[in-house]
Motif scaffolding. Structure first.
Motif, PDB file in Angstrom:
ATOM      1  N   GLU A  76    -100.576  14.068  57.373  1.00 38.68           N
ATOM      2  CA  GLU A  76    -100.338  14.596  58.726  1.00 38.68           C
ATOM      3  C   GLU A  76    -100.567  13.535  59.795  1.00 38.68           C
ATOM      4  N   HIS A  77    -101.118  12.392  59.393  1.00 38.57           N
ATOM      5  CA  HIS A  77    -101.380  11.316  60.355  1.00 38.57           C
ATOM      6  C   HIS A  77    -100.469  10.101  60.122  1.00 38.57           C
ATOM      7  N   LEU A  78     -99.294  10.357  59.575  1.00 37.11           N
ATOM      8  CA  LEU A  78     -98.354   9.262  59.349  1.00 37.11           C
ATOM      9  C   LEU A  78     -97.937   8.585  60.647  1.00 37.11           C
ATOM     10  N   ASP A  79     -97.863   9.342  61.743  1.00 33.12           N
ATOM     11  CA  ASP A  79     -97.497   8.726  63.021  1.00 33.12           C
ATOM     12  C   ASP A  79     -98.513   7.658  63.423  1.00 33.12           C
ATOM     13  N   GLN A  94    -100.903  -4.574  56.714  1.00 37.96           N
ATOM     14  CA  GLN A  94    -100.739  -4.419  55.267  1.00 37.96           C
ATOM     15  C   GLN A  94    -101.313  -3.099  54.771  1.00 37.96           C
ATOM     16  N   MET A  95    -102.545  -2.806  55.155  1.00 36.58           N
ATOM     17  CA  MET A  95    -103.197  -1.586  54.681  1.00 36.58           C
ATOM     18  C   MET A  95    -102.504  -0.335  55.230  1.00 36.58           C
ATOM     19  N   ALA A  96    -102.019  -0.428  56.461  1.00 38.59           N
ATOM     20  CA  ALA A  96    -101.275   0.705  57.023  1.00 38.59           C
ATOM     21  C   ALA A  96     -99.990   0.926  56.246  1.00 38.59           C
ATOM     22  N   LEU A  97     -99.341  -0.161  55.834  1.00 42.20           N
ATOM     23  CA  LEU A  97     -98.104  -0.032  55.060  1.00 42.20           C
ATOM     24  C   LEU A  97     -98.376   0.520  53.666  1.00 42.20           C
ATOM     25  N   VAL A  98     -99.490   0.125  53.077  1.00 39.87           N
ATOM     26  CA  VAL A  98     -99.885   0.731  51.798  1.00 39.87           C
ATOM     27  C   VAL A  98     -99.989   2.245  51.962  1.00 39.87           C
ATOM     28  N   ALA A  99    -100.657   2.667  53.039  1.00 35.57           N
ATOM     29  CA  ALA A  99    -100.831   4.100  53.285  1.00 35.57           C
ATOM     30  C   ALA A  99     -99.496   4.788  53.543  1.00 35.57           C
ATOM     31  N   VAL A 100     -98.651   4.169  54.334  1.00 36.48           N
ATOM     32  CA  VAL A 100     -97.331   4.749  54.625  1.00 36.48           C
ATOM     33  C   VAL A 100     -96.524   4.899  53.336  1.00 36.48           C
ATOM     34  N   GLY A 101     -96.588   3.885  52.474  1.00 40.47           N
ATOM     35  CA  GLY A 101     -95.865   3.961  51.216  1.00 40.47           C
ATOM     36  C   GLY A 101     -96.375   5.054  50.300  1.00 40.47           C
ATOM     37  N   GLU A 102     -97.675   5.313  50.335  1.00 42.10           N
ATOM     38  CA  GLU A 102     -98.250   6.348  49.476  1.00 42.10           C
ATOM     39  C   GLU A 102     -98.030   7.753  50.026  1.00 42.10           C
ATOM     40  N   LEU A 103     -98.066   7.880  51.344  1.00 38.51           N
ATOM     41  CA  LEU A 103     -98.034   9.211  51.953  1.00 38.51           C
ATOM     42  C   LEU A 103     -96.653   9.613  52.469  1.00 38.51           C
ATOM     43  N   GLY A 104     -95.797   8.619  52.737  1.00 41.80           N
ATOM     44  CA  GLY A 104     -94.510   8.907  53.344  1.00 41.80           C
ATOM     45  C   GLY A 104     -93.525   9.537  52.380  1.00 41.80           C
ATOM     46  N   LYS A 105     -92.495  10.149  52.942  1.00 39.46           N
ATOM     47  CA  LYS A 105     -91.441  10.789  52.154  1.00 39.46           C
ATOM     48  C   LYS A 105     -90.087  10.293  52.644  1.00 39.46           C
ATOM     49  N   SER A 107     -87.720  11.929  53.489  1.00 40.05           N
ATOM     50  CA  SER A 107     -87.184  12.772  54.564  1.00 40.05           C
ATOM     51  C   SER A 107     -87.731  12.385  55.935  1.00 40.05           C
ATOM     52  N   ASP A 108     -88.685  11.472  55.970  1.00 40.70           N
ATOM     53  CA  ASP A 108     -89.317  11.090  57.234  1.00 40.70           C
ATOM     54  C   ASP A 108     -88.566   9.909  57.837  1.00 40.70           C
ATOM     55  N   GLY A 109     -87.829  10.159  58.905  1.00 35.18           N
ATOM     56  CA  GLY A 109     -86.991   9.136  59.511  1.00 35.18           C
ATOM     57  C   GLY A 109     -87.761   7.942  60.026  1.00 35.18           C
ATOM     58  N   ARG A 110     -88.921   8.179  60.669  1.00 33.16           N
ATOM     59  CA  ARG A 110     -89.677   7.063  61.212  1.00 33.16           C
ATOM     60  C   ARG A 110     -90.210   6.168  60.098  1.00 33.16           C
ATOM     61  N   VAL A 111     -90.659   6.771  59.021  1.00 33.54           N
ATOM     62  CA  VAL A 111     -91.171   6.006  57.888  1.00 33.54           C
ATOM     63  C   VAL A 111     -90.056   5.166  57.278  1.00 33.54           C
ATOM     64  N   GLN A 112     -88.894   5.764  57.108  1.00 36.31           N
ATOM     65  CA  GLN A 112     -87.764   5.023  56.544  1.00 36.31           C
ATOM     66  C   GLN A 112     -87.381   3.842  57.435  1.00 36.31           C
ATOM     67  N   HIS A 113     -87.304   4.096  58.722  1.00 33.50           N
ATOM     68  CA  HIS A 113     -86.901   3.050  59.667  1.00 33.50           C
ATOM     69  C   HIS A 113     -87.904   1.888  59.636  1.00 33.50           C
ATOM     70  N   ALA A 114     -89.174   2.221  59.670  1.00 37.06           N
ATOM     71  CA  ALA A 114     -90.211   1.184  59.667  1.00 37.06           C
ATOM     72  C   ALA A 114     -90.162   0.371  58.373  1.00 37.06           C
ATOM     73  N   THR A 115     -89.964   1.047  57.254  1.00 32.12           N
ATOM     74  CA  THR A 115     -89.930   0.344  55.968  1.00 32.12           C
ATOM     75  C   THR A 115     -88.745  -0.604  55.897  1.00 32.12           C
ATOM     76  N   ARG A 116     -87.587  -0.153  56.355  1.00 29.25           N
ATOM     77  CA  ARG A 116     -86.400  -1.024  56.350  1.00 29.25           C
ATOM     78  C   ARG A 116     -86.638  -2.277  57.192  1.00 29.25           C
ATOM     79  N   LEU A 117     -87.245  -2.104  58.347  1.00 24.45           N
ATOM     80  CA  LEU A 117     -87.506  -3.255  59.204  1.00 24.45           C
ATOM     81  C   LEU A 117     -88.456  -4.244  58.520  1.00 24.45           C
ATOM     82  N   LEU A 118     -89.489  -3.710  57.876  1.00 24.94           N
ATOM     83  CA  LEU A 118     -90.506  -4.571  57.281  1.00 24.94           C
ATOM     84  C   LEU A 118     -90.017  -5.277  56.024  1.00 24.94           C
TER      85      LEU A 118
END
Length: 343
Positions: A76-79, A94-105, A107-118
């Motif tokens: 619930e704190h992916l933002d 790095q640690m935030a990205l580890v968390a995003v990768g573990e918790l993100g889905k 279907s989450d547009g912001r997570v997808q966008h951030a991952t593509r950029l990184l």
């Protein structure tokens, strides 16, 4: 000197100590918040972790907050975690990205966008971690495209993880994907030994004729930068596929030289025993009479992995002895011997 043991912090003590001027105290308080972040004070603890992630002055504390948010499953704190992907400190990102990768889905547009950029970030550490996150948060086709681009990355560790992830996506019950074989054949000529070793593993698993020679050359050589885990896997494959060209490297690790045996001597002896090496087989069988239960259990596992049929009587005797060796290990070893006999 032997004063009373300190009680674990309650949530109020954690919140108080997050304001301490001492780094060690704040780090300890953040870790204790992880305990409360799955209990009755969950919401308060997770909110405090997010506040710490964004406001603490110390890189170590902010990074630890990101790790704990991942550990407690705070999806619930992916933002807030996505916001931390812009932290000035690489370690926190790095640690935030580890968390995003573990918790993100996916279907989450912001997570997808951030991952593509990184995936194209200037820091190779972020590109490395973004590939791992992409496996979970991007579509299958987008992830495949990311891997294809990463096979040509300028950083060897990124090329390494790209090939590892591509290999993990393949199960041996299906033919190897052509894209994986093409990547492995290209990686076989890579400048980095760790990338070549993964290529060799893929090619041997796929029964590509070039894989055995490559695996043997790496095991026989003195290549730097290889992880113990990767070497152990390579040793197991050499034994399973009976790659006799790798015998010098296996024997060096199994029985050592002037400076003693390798930390991977157990793996090497199992591989040699699978290939019929008499010295390795005797060594494993003698281990079944080791002084300690742990020592006997290691030998039990080795006897099963190496399919040492002459060890069956001793294994059956150990099964009848109280404290002889781990019973599950004995049962599995006997099962492997039976399967080997049937084959």
């Amino acid at each position: 000197m032997f004063g009373p043991r300190l009680l674990p912090r309650n949530i109020s003590a954690c919140l108080r100590d997050l304001k301490s001027a001492k780094l060690e105290v704040r780090l300890s308080a953040v870790r204790d918040l992880g305990r409360h972040a799955t209990g009755p004070a969950q919401e308060e603890a997770r909110t405090a972790l997010c506040r710490t992630l964004s406001h603490d002055a110390a890189v170590a504390v902010r990074a630890e907050a990101a790790v704990i948010l991942a550990d407690v499953g705070a999806a619930e704190h992916l933002d807030e975690l996505c916001d931390a992907l812009e932290d000035p400190a690489l370690r926190v990102r790095q640690m935030a990205l580890v968390a995003v990768g573990e918790l993100g889905k996916a279907s989450d547009g912001r997570v997808q966008h951030a991952t593509r950029l990184l995936l194209s970030d200037l820091a190779p550490e972020m590109r490395f971690q973004a590939l791992i996150a992409a496996r979970n948060v991007l579509s299958e086709s987008a992830f495949a495209d990311a891997l294809t681009r990463a096979h040509d990355d300028e950083d060897p560790e990124v090329r390494y993880i790209a090939l590892r992830l591509a290999e993990e996506a393949w199960t041996e019950s299906t033919p190897p994907p052509r894209s994986l074989l093409a990547a492995a054949r290209k990686a076989a000529k890579d400048d980095a030994a760790m990338v070549r070793l993964v290529a060799a593993v893929v090619l041997v698993r796929a029964e590509d004729p070039s894989g055995a020679d490559l695996l043997a050359s790496l095991l026989n050589g003195r290549a730097a930068g290889l992880s113990a885990e990767d070497e152990a896997e390579a040793l197991a494959l050499a034994g399973k596929h009976r790659i006799r060209a790798a015998l010098p490297g296996l024997r060096r690790r199994a029985f050592g030289g002037w400076f003693g045996s390798s930390p991977l001597s157990w793996h090497a002896r199992v591989a040699l025993a699978r290939m019929g090496d008499a010295r390795a087989r005797r060594s494993i069988v003698s281990g079944l009479s080791a002084w300690t239960r742990d020592g006997r259990t290691l030998a039990v596992v080795a006897a099963g992995e190496a399919r040492i049929v002459e060890a069956r009587p001793k294994l059956e005797a150990l099964a009848r002895e109280p404290g002889g060796a781990d019973p599950d290990a004995i049962a599995r070893a006997l099962e492997l011997l039976s399967e080997s006999a049937e084959a």
